[in-house]
Write a protein that holds these residues in place. Structure first.
Motif, short mmCIF file in Angstrom:
data_model
loop_
_atom_site.label_atom_id
_atom_site.label_comp_id
_atom_site.label_asym_id
_atom_site.label_seq_id
_atom_site.Cartn_x
_atom_site.Cartn_y
_atom_site.Cartn_z
N SER A 13 0.87 -1.18 0.00
CA SER A 13 0.00 0.00 0.00
C SER A 13 0.90 1.22 0.00
O SER A 13 2.08 1.13 0.31
N THR A 27 -5.27 1.57 6.12
CA THR A 27 -5.40 0.22 5.56
C THR A 27 -6.81 0.01 5.04
O THR A 27 -7.70 0.83 5.27
N ALA A 56 2.48 -0.16 4.26
CA ALA A 56 1.99 -1.29 5.04
C ALA A 56 2.05 -2.57 4.22
O ALA A 56 1.71 -2.59 3.05
N ILE A 69 0.43 -6.05 4.56
CA ILE A 69 -0.60 -6.77 5.30
C ILE A 69 -0.93 -8.05 4.53
O ILE A 69 -1.07 -8.01 3.30
#
Length: 169
Positions: free
Chosen positions: A25, A70, A29, A31
């Protein structure tokens, strides 16, 4: 000009794919793609000196950071990424002393103990204490600077926790 348009379309499509897959991202991040939810338990203030609003301010700031940065959905209970812990320190100490043996600068320090669980990447789980401080002129009282200090400290703490949890740099 045509090549520039094609390049822009390709970039947008590729970046959208990276983001939707959970691989990357623009916040940095990383994830797991399987992760869809996150949860943040209320962080009680267990410090010897208790500031009445700090628990709520900190808990809300951590939730807001993950909601804004997020694609994860905040849930009650235990999410795919889960945070719990407590505020363990809230203290003011003189930071520098002047020629007249009086404090010239004070430091407000806040410490937070955080336990993070990543259901899909348990190797990224951690339990750690994060600490940040705010220095201010001793001619000002804590009451004068407290809101500003707490905002700055909480922002820095939340950034540190976010980076430790999902930014694997």
């Amino acid at each position: 000009m045509r090549n520039l348009k094609l390049l822009a379309i390709l970039f947008i499509a590729t970046s959208g794919l990276w983001h939707s897959c959970g691989i990357y991202s623009f916040t940095g991040a990383s994830i797991p793609p399987e992760a869809k939810t996150f949860s943040v338990d209320f962080f009680p203030n267990n410090a010897p000196l208790v500031q009445p609003t700090l628990s709520q301010v900190f808990t809300d700031a951590l939730k807001d950071k993950f909601s804004r940065q997020t694609n994860l959905r905040l849930i009650n209970g235990v999410g795919d990424l889960h945070f719990e812990g407590s505020i363990t320190g809230y203290a003011v100490q003189p930071q520098s002393i002047g020629a007249d043996d009086r404090a010239q600068q004070n430091r407000l320090t806040v410490a937070v103990r955080v336990r993070f669980v990543n259901e899909f990447q348990p190797e990224n789980d951690f339990e750690q204490t994060f600490s940040r401080f705010y220095d201010y002129a001793a001619i000002r009282s804590l009451a004068e600077v407290e809101n500003e200090a707490i905002d700055a400290i909480v922002e820095a703490l939340v950034e540190d926790i976010f980076n430790r949890a999902v930014v694997n740099w």
